[in-house]
Scaffold this motif. Structure first.
Motif, PDB file in Angstrom:
ATOM      1  N   HIS A 112       0.850  -1.195   0.000  1.00  0.00           N
ATOM      2  CA  HIS A 112       0.000   0.000   0.000  1.00  0.00           C
ATOM      3  C   HIS A 112       0.880   1.237   0.000  1.00  0.00           C
ATOM      4  O   HIS A 112       1.763   1.350   0.842  1.00  0.00           O
ATOM      5  CB  HIS A 112      -0.895   0.001   1.250  1.00  0.00           C
ATOM      6  CG  HIS A 112      -1.714   1.246   1.407  1.00  0.00           C
ATOM      7  ND1 HIS A 112      -2.453   1.792   0.384  1.00  0.00           N
ATOM      8  CD2 HIS A 112      -1.913   2.067   2.477  1.00  0.00           C
ATOM      9  CE1 HIS A 112      -3.072   2.894   0.814  1.00  0.00           C
ATOM     10  NE2 HIS A 112      -2.751   3.074   2.075  1.00  0.00           N
TER      11      HIS A 112
ATOM     12  N   HIS B 214       0.677   4.519   1.128  1.00  0.00           N
ATOM     13  CA  HIS B 214      -0.204   5.235   2.055  1.00  0.00           C
ATOM     14  C   HIS B 214      -0.088   6.740   1.803  1.00  0.00           C
ATOM     15  O   HIS B 214       0.981   7.316   1.966  1.00  0.00           O
ATOM     16  CB  HIS B 214       0.200   4.869   3.488  1.00  0.00           C
ATOM     17  CG  HIS B 214      -0.664   5.458   4.533  1.00  0.00           C
ATOM     18  ND1 HIS B 214      -1.077   4.744   5.645  1.00  0.00           N
ATOM     19  CD2 HIS B 214      -1.202   6.683   4.659  1.00  0.00           C
ATOM     20  CE1 HIS B 214      -1.838   5.532   6.388  1.00  0.00           C
ATOM     21  NE2 HIS B 214      -1.913   6.715   5.811  1.00  0.00           N
TER      22      HIS B 214
ATOM     23  N   TRP C 184       4.060   7.037   2.484  1.00  0.00           N
ATOM     24  CA  TRP C 184       4.930   5.905   2.840  1.00  0.00           C
ATOM     25  C   TRP C 184       4.349   4.636   2.259  1.00  0.00           C
ATOM     26  O   TRP C 184       3.142   4.537   2.038  1.00  0.00           O
ATOM     27  CB  TRP C 184       5.195   5.830   4.330  1.00  0.00           C
ATOM     28  CG  TRP C 184       4.066   5.584   5.286  1.00  0.00           C
ATOM     29  CD1 TRP C 184       2.945   6.341   5.446  1.00  0.00           C
ATOM     30  CD2 TRP C 184       3.969   4.531   6.251  1.00  0.00           C
ATOM     31  NE1 TRP C 184       2.169   5.823   6.445  1.00  0.00           N
ATOM     32  CE2 TRP C 184       2.769   4.713   6.960  1.00  0.00           C
ATOM     33  CE3 TRP C 184       4.792   3.460   6.599  1.00  0.00           C
ATOM     34  CZ2 TRP C 184       2.362   3.860   7.991  1.00  0.00           C
ATOM     35  CZ3 TRP C 184       4.401   2.622   7.628  1.00  0.00           C
ATOM     36  CH2 TRP C 184       3.196   2.821   8.314  1.00  0.00           C
TER      37      TRP C 184
ATOM     38  N   HIS D  89       4.070   0.514   2.575  1.00  0.00           N
ATOM     39  CA  HIS D  89       4.239  -0.534   3.592  1.00  0.00           C
ATOM     40  C   HIS D  89       3.412  -1.744   3.228  1.00  0.00           C
ATOM     41  O   HIS D  89       2.510  -1.682   2.415  1.00  0.00           O
ATOM     42  CB  HIS D  89       3.889   0.002   4.985  1.00  0.00           C
ATOM     43  CG  HIS D  89       2.457   0.396   5.198  1.00  0.00           C
ATOM     44  ND1 HIS D  89       1.452  -0.517   5.448  1.00  0.00           N
ATOM     45  CD2 HIS D  89       1.850   1.611   5.202  1.00  0.00           C
ATOM     46  CE1 HIS D  89       0.303   0.133   5.613  1.00  0.00           C
ATOM     47  NE2 HIS D  89       0.506   1.429   5.455  1.00  0.00           N
TER      48      HIS D  89
ATOM     49  N   HIS E  40       0.666  -4.667   3.478  1.00  0.00           N
ATOM     50  CA  HIS E  40      -0.749  -4.627   3.887  1.00  0.00           C
ATOM     51  C   HIS E  40      -1.368  -6.021   3.792  1.00  0.00           C
ATOM     52  O   HIS E  40      -2.580  -6.159   3.595  1.00  0.00           O
ATOM     53  CB  HIS E  40      -1.501  -3.640   2.988  1.00  0.00           C
ATOM     54  CG  HIS E  40      -2.574  -2.851   3.673  1.00  0.00           C
ATOM     55  ND1 HIS E  40      -3.634  -3.432   4.337  1.00  0.00           N
ATOM     56  CD2 HIS E  40      -2.750  -1.518   3.806  1.00  0.00           C
ATOM     57  CE1 HIS E  40      -4.415  -2.471   4.832  1.00  0.00           C
ATOM     58  NE2 HIS E  40      -3.890  -1.295   4.532  1.00  0.00           N
TER      59      HIS E  40
ATOM     60  N   HIS F  54      -8.545   4.996   3.346  1.00  0.00           N
ATOM     61  CA  HIS F  54      -7.815   4.993   2.072  1.00  0.00           C
ATOM     62  C   HIS F  54      -8.457   5.974   1.086  1.00  0.00           C
ATOM     63  O   HIS F  54      -9.594   6.413   1.281  1.00  0.00           O
ATOM     64  CB  HIS F  54      -7.809   3.582   1.468  1.00  0.00           C
ATOM     65  CG  HIS F  54      -6.852   2.635   2.130  1.00  0.00           C
ATOM     66  ND1 HIS F  54      -6.001   1.809   1.441  1.00  0.00           N
ATOM     67  CD2 HIS F  54      -6.600   2.380   3.439  1.00  0.00           C
ATOM     68  CE1 HIS F  54      -5.283   1.087   2.279  1.00  0.00           C
ATOM     69  NE2 HIS F  54      -5.620   1.408   3.519  1.00  0.00           N
TER      70      HIS F  54
ATOM     71  N   HIS G  12      -5.012   1.834  12.488  1.00  0.00           N
ATOM     72  CA  HIS G  12      -3.599   1.676  12.131  1.00  0.00           C
ATOM     73  C   HIS G  12      -2.739   1.210  13.291  1.00  0.00           C
ATOM     74  O   HIS G  12      -1.510   1.192  13.194  1.00  0.00           O
ATOM     75  CB  HIS G  12      -3.029   2.932  11.482  1.00  0.00           C
ATOM     76  CG  HIS G  12      -2.215   2.660  10.256  1.00  0.00           C
ATOM     77  ND1 HIS G  12      -0.981   2.039  10.310  1.00  0.00           N
ATOM     78  CD2 HIS G  12      -2.448   2.892   8.943  1.00  0.00           C
ATOM     79  CE1 HIS G  12      -0.493   1.931   9.084  1.00  0.00           C
ATOM     80  NE2 HIS G  12      -1.372   2.439   8.229  1.00  0.00           N
TER      81      HIS G  12
HETATM   82 CU1  C2O Z   1      -1.008   2.705   6.117  1.00  0.00          CU
HETATM   83 CU2  C2O Z   1      -4.407   0.677   5.063  1.00  0.00          CU
HETATM   84  O1  C2O Z   1      -2.650   1.579   5.625  1.00  0.00           O
END
Ligand code: C2O
Ligand code: CU
Length: 468
Positions: free
Chosen positions: A89, A91, A127, A129, A131, A394, A448
């Motif tokens: 993802h 972000h 960023w 990362h 998921h 999101h 989160h």
């Molecule tokens: Cu930083 Cu759904 O995530």
């Protein structure tokens, strides 16, 4: 315990270079192609003990920093050379849903996936990362996280500190076994606060700075720990120093916000400008506050890193101490009354849920169907129990409209820009408002605290051009 406080320098992740660039045959715009590999690495954290085994990007943790310019599209091939499945993802990006890192869109070991990133938002700190469904906490904690900086011409024209003076500071908190290896959060079901504070992967580092302004991009990449940060001179401990917050999740604020402390919870980004010219030849420590939220404190969790300030600035760079009074015009959604959706985040029967729904409840997990382009107001309620729930939605950037209970106020630096994560502190209730745009698609929203996320405090919303 870890006793090497401020003994090792702050690592700066390398800048990711594209493999090639090309011109879009239709638009004439530039496209960058990148490849990045999920790879194991070892890190000697405790001198004289076993190295910790991590899994990072290109063998780094945090991964390499992407630097992108608005208008340059990117295709990034994530090659999975680890032993577990991944989903990536980005972000902070309004990625189209097939490239948003949907938790069940897994790329197995030995496989790769190409992600497309539009890079068409205003300058911001993003960023990337992992998921992967049910395993995001372990994967992020063991190293799958990195910074992605998006620049734009207006932001670059403001004369903010740049180059070596624009530094990502990725915070995380972890726990180690007595042999020096990393303790795994895999079997945790509530939180892993961590007793060892890291910045850019190094426990309690030092950083040599010049007596001038720096732009720091804070990211809290911890799986469960929030911070309430402040700076102090070692000569005058306890006296909080002034700095400016200039940016948050969705980029620059409307204007710099002067403050002496800063709340930052998991996945939030805050950009700050600190002027070290006031403390030539001194040491300045970045501290965390004890007992301000749900987090468990340990011996050194009130310390973060040390800045060793030089006597004079090197070179000829702009070392002025001023900041522009206006940074940009924030595209706030228009005020709207009423609440379109109310979501309660709570633990029931040992499970983390949103309005009683778990992510594995496939038939019921789409909790909202905003019409594309419409403004919606969502009320986010912390269902209690003394937990923090930083809530990430999101796709969208939202305005933090109000906060009741708990701290009871929206901080000026939360209000002065748009965000994609908002911290629901213990007992807090927060209202956020956003345009649900620009794309149709099914997107996730979740806590989160990645342990809560993995234990199903995650649901979805379906944006559609049609009123569903
Ligand atoms: Cu930083 Cu759904 O995530
Ligand atoms: Cu939570």
């Amino acid at each position: 315990a870890y006793t090497w406080l401020y003994q090792f320098p702050l690592p700066i992740p390398p800048i990711k270079q594209p493999k090639w660039t090309t011109t879009h045959p239709v638009t004439g715009g530039t496209i960058e192609y990148h490849e990045i590999t999920i790879l194991p690495l070892t890190q000697q954290v405790y001198p004289g003990k076993s190295p910790a085994k991590l899994v990072g990007y290109d063998g780094y943790s945090p991964g390499p920093t992407f630097k992108m310019n608005k208008g340059t599209e990117a295709v990034v091939r994530f090659i999975n050379n680890s032993t577990t499945a991944s989903s990536i993802h980005l972000h902070g990006s309004y990625s189209v849903s097939p490239w948003d890192g949907w938790a069940e869109d897994l790329t197995g070991p030995g496989r790769y996936k190409d992600y497309y990133y539009p890079n068409h938002q205003a300058a911001r700190t993003l960023w990337y990362h992992d998921h992967a469904v049910d395993h995001t906490a372990e994967n992020a904690y063991f190293g799958q996280a990195g910074v992605y900086v998006l620049h734009d011409p207006d932001e670059l024209g403001l004369g903010l500190p740049s180059g070596d003076y624009d530094v990502p500071l990725v915070l995380s908190a972890k726990q180690y076994n007595s042999d020096g290896t990393l303790f795994s959060p895999a079997s945790e079901t509530t939180s892993l606060y961590g007793d060892v504070i890291h910045v850019n992967g190094q426990p309690w580092p030092y950083f040599k700075v010049e007596p001038r302004q720096y732009r720091f991009r804070f990211l809290d990449a911890s799986i469960s720990r929030s911070f309430f940060l402040y700076f102090e001179r070692d000569e005058k401990p306890g006296e909080k120093l002034e700095f400016h917050v200039i940016g948050s999740d969705a980029g620059l604020l409307g204007s710099p916000q002067k403050t002496k402390d800063l709340y930052i919870s998991m996945a939030e980004r805050y950009e700050v400008v600190v002027d070290f010219s006031r403390w030539k030849g001194e040491n300045v420590t970045l501290r965390n506050t004890r007992g301000f939220a749900a987090d468990e404190d340990f011996l050194h969790t009130d310390k973060v890193m040390k800045f060793i300030v030089g006597d004079k600035p090197s070179g000829s760079g702009d070392t002025s101490s001023s900041l522009p009074s206006r940074l940009r015009t924030i595209p706030y959604p228009p005020d709207k009354s009423g609440i379109d959706h109310s979501f309660k985040f709570e633990r029931t029967n040992g499970k983390w849920k949103i309005n009683g729904v778990s992510f594995s409840d496939i038939k019921n997990r789409v909790l909202a169907k905003p019409q594309r382009g419409r403004v919606e107001v969502w009320e986010l309620i912390n269902g209690g129990g003394g937990w923090s729930h930083p809530i990430h939605i999101h796709l969208i950037d939202f305005k933090v409209v109000k906060r009741v209970n708990g701290r009871g106020v929206v901080q000026p630096y939360e209000a002065a820009g748009l965000k994609d994560v908002v911290w629901l502190g213990p007992n807090e209730q927060v209202t956020v408002e956003a345009y649900y745009a620009p794309w149709d698609g099914v997107y996730m929203f979740h806590c989160h605290n990645l342990i809560h996320e993995d234990h199903e405090m995650m649901a979805a919303f379906n944006v559609s051009y049609l009123a569903l």
